[in-house]
Design an enzyme around this catalytic site. Sequence first.
Site, PDB file in Angstrom:
ATOM      1  N   ARG A 173       0.835  -1.195   0.000  1.00  0.00           N
ATOM      2  CA  ARG A 173       0.000   0.000   0.000  1.00  0.00           C
ATOM      3  C   ARG A 173       0.873   1.250   0.000  1.00  0.00           C
ATOM      4  O   ARG A 173       2.056   1.193   0.341  1.00  0.00           O
ATOM      5  CB  ARG A 173      -0.922   0.005   1.222  1.00  0.00           C
ATOM      6  CG  ARG A 173      -1.842  -1.209   1.305  1.00  0.00           C
ATOM      7  CD  ARG A 173      -2.641  -1.181   2.593  1.00  0.00           C
ATOM      8  NE  ARG A 173      -3.575  -2.310   2.686  1.00  0.00           N
ATOM      9  CZ  ARG A 173      -3.272  -3.492   3.224  1.00  0.00           C
ATOM     10  NH1 ARG A 173      -2.048  -3.689   3.714  1.00  0.00           N
ATOM     11  NH2 ARG A 173      -4.171  -4.463   3.274  1.00  0.00           N
ATOM     12  N   HIS A 222      -4.115   3.238  -5.161  1.00  0.00           N
ATOM     13  CA  HIS A 222      -4.412   1.957  -4.519  1.00  0.00           C
ATOM     14  C   HIS A 222      -4.794   0.890  -5.536  1.00  0.00           C
ATOM     15  O   HIS A 222      -4.672  -0.306  -5.256  1.00  0.00           O
ATOM     16  CB  HIS A 222      -5.542   2.124  -3.510  1.00  0.00           C
ATOM     17  CG  HIS A 222      -5.741   0.911  -2.639  1.00  0.00           C
ATOM     18  ND1 HIS A 222      -4.864   0.541  -1.642  1.00  0.00           N
ATOM     19  CD2 HIS A 222      -6.716  -0.033  -2.636  1.00  0.00           C
ATOM     20  CE1 HIS A 222      -5.287  -0.568  -1.067  1.00  0.00           C
ATOM     21  NE2 HIS A 222      -6.417  -0.939  -1.646  1.00  0.00           N
ATOM     22  N   ARG A 225      -2.367  -1.888  -6.279  1.00  0.00           N
ATOM     23  CA  ARG A 225      -2.430  -3.121  -5.472  1.00  0.00           C
ATOM     24  C   ARG A 225      -3.410  -4.104  -6.091  1.00  0.00           C
ATOM     25  O   ARG A 225      -3.147  -5.313  -6.133  1.00  0.00           O
ATOM     26  CB  ARG A 225      -2.837  -2.774  -4.040  1.00  0.00           C
ATOM     27  CG  ARG A 225      -2.950  -3.956  -3.090  1.00  0.00           C
ATOM     28  CD  ARG A 225      -3.134  -3.451  -1.667  1.00  0.00           C
ATOM     29  NE  ARG A 225      -3.535  -4.475  -0.717  1.00  0.00           N
ATOM     30  CZ  ARG A 225      -2.714  -5.294  -0.072  1.00  0.00           C
ATOM     31  NH1 ARG A 225      -1.415  -5.239  -0.302  1.00  0.00           N
ATOM     32  NH2 ARG A 225      -3.166  -6.182   0.795  1.00  0.00           N
ATOM     33  N   TRP A 264      -3.274 -10.012   3.893  1.00  0.00           N
ATOM     34  CA  TRP A 264      -4.673 -10.017   4.306  1.00  0.00           C
ATOM     35  C   TRP A 264      -4.852 -11.013   5.449  1.00  0.00           C
ATOM     36  O   TRP A 264      -4.235 -12.081   5.469  1.00  0.00           O
ATOM     37  CB  TRP A 264      -5.578 -10.399   3.160  1.00  0.00           C
ATOM     38  CG  TRP A 264      -5.767  -9.312   2.140  1.00  0.00           C
ATOM     39  CD1 TRP A 264      -6.511  -8.182   2.274  1.00  0.00           C
ATOM     40  CD2 TRP A 264      -5.205  -9.267   0.820  1.00  0.00           C
ATOM     41  NE1 TRP A 264      -6.445  -7.422   1.123  1.00  0.00           N
ATOM     42  CE2 TRP A 264      -5.652  -8.067   0.209  1.00  0.00           C
ATOM     43  CE3 TRP A 264      -4.363 -10.107   0.094  1.00  0.00           C
ATOM     44  CZ2 TRP A 264      -5.296  -7.695  -1.080  1.00  0.00           C
ATOM     45  CZ3 TRP A 264      -4.001  -9.749  -1.194  1.00  0.00           C
ATOM     46  CH2 TRP A 264      -4.470  -8.547  -1.770  1.00  0.00           C
ATOM     47  N   TYR A 274     -10.474 -11.884  -6.251  1.00  0.00           N
ATOM     48  CA  TYR A 274      -9.564 -12.028  -7.386  1.00  0.00           C
ATOM     49  C   TYR A 274      -9.609 -13.421  -8.002  1.00  0.00           C
ATOM     50  O   TYR A 274      -8.901 -13.694  -8.970  1.00  0.00           O
ATOM     51  CB  TYR A 274      -8.118 -11.722  -6.948  1.00  0.00           C
ATOM     52  CG  TYR A 274      -7.950 -10.326  -6.411  1.00  0.00           C
ATOM     53  CD1 TYR A 274      -7.971  -9.220  -7.263  1.00  0.00           C
ATOM     54  CD2 TYR A 274      -7.788 -10.092  -5.048  1.00  0.00           C
ATOM     55  CE1 TYR A 274      -7.823  -7.931  -6.767  1.00  0.00           C
ATOM     56  CE2 TYR A 274      -7.642  -8.801  -4.544  1.00  0.00           C
ATOM     57  CZ  TYR A 274      -7.667  -7.736  -5.409  1.00  0.00           C
ATOM     58  OH  TYR A 274      -7.531  -6.457  -4.918  1.00  0.00           O
TER      59      TYR A 274
END
Length: 353
Positions: free
Chosen positions: A195, A280, A283, A306, A315
């Site tokens: 990030r 962002h 990412r 995460w 994803y």
Amino acid sequence: MARNEGVYKRPDSGHWWINATLPNGKRIRQSSGTADRADAEAYLAKLKLDAYRETHFGIKPERTWQEAVIRYLELKRTLKSFSDVQRICRHLDRYLGDASLRQINGDLIWSVVQGELKKGNKPATVNRYLATVRSLLRMARDEWQWIDTMPKIRLLPGEVERDRWLTREEADRLIRACPPHLAALVRFALATGCRASEIKGLEWNRVDLSRGTAWLNHTKNGTPRGVPLNEDAIEVLEELLGQHPRFCFTYQGKAIAWELTNSAWHAALAAAGIQDFRFHDLRHTWASWHRQAGTSCDELKDLGGWKSRVMVDRYAKYATEHLAVAASRIQRLRDENVVNLVTFSSRPKEKRA
């Protein structure tokens, strides 16, 4: 000399203070939060009554939404998104500020939904408010034992998930359009999925180029994590060696203390012909590329830091290798010399004379 029980004044405070032993045996010494003695004594009487009812009848004391918000914010204070949590709680106060936790039911939750939709807010915005209410009530029920039950809070349907990522060609165009300091940030983000705040705060004492590893101590969820550096990430850092004694990414010899989505960012996007793209989203691009290359969701979860699979499963749609065999089942045969056994076996047998 021991202080008598009851309410008393302290020279360093304008409020009345409480010194008492409750019916459940708990000793309290705290501010009453009021400069009026009668109000302070009434508050002490309420504390004693609540403790008596809880001890003898199992009735939990009444807790207000505002009491819960104070404790909730204290627990969330270390989050990077703390200002957003504060803003949401402040916004919810207009609906729930006068309610006790037991009074928060389906009708009150519906008033939040209706009120926000009437103002023209989208489902995604309303869902942020609902998710905060649900999180706070779950904590009050499961961790603090302030309530025994809570209403079932469902998020609104119709929220459109953002699906914005760059192709390799678009990414190359963006990097070429960026000034050198911004290009380094973009390249590192695409190589690691870090990030913006993690990249800006990266220090040299937390990088080991020989082992290809960086350690992040300031992450969004507050949990330090290690980041494996591929060759692209190592190449970026090697180019930055010696520019600053402490921070890896700088601008004109100083640490970057501003938001990366600034005029330089927007100018680079315009020059590259890229629209509707945030920093962002780099990412998201990194995660999408990984899934397209065959990285599993579990591997991606660990790479991206995460805590659960919920954010990673979005994803999953980018990986189709596991469906290749299924897709091939109805494809046309390319070799005309190959006999289609299914067709052959399904032909009706000729009757013998």
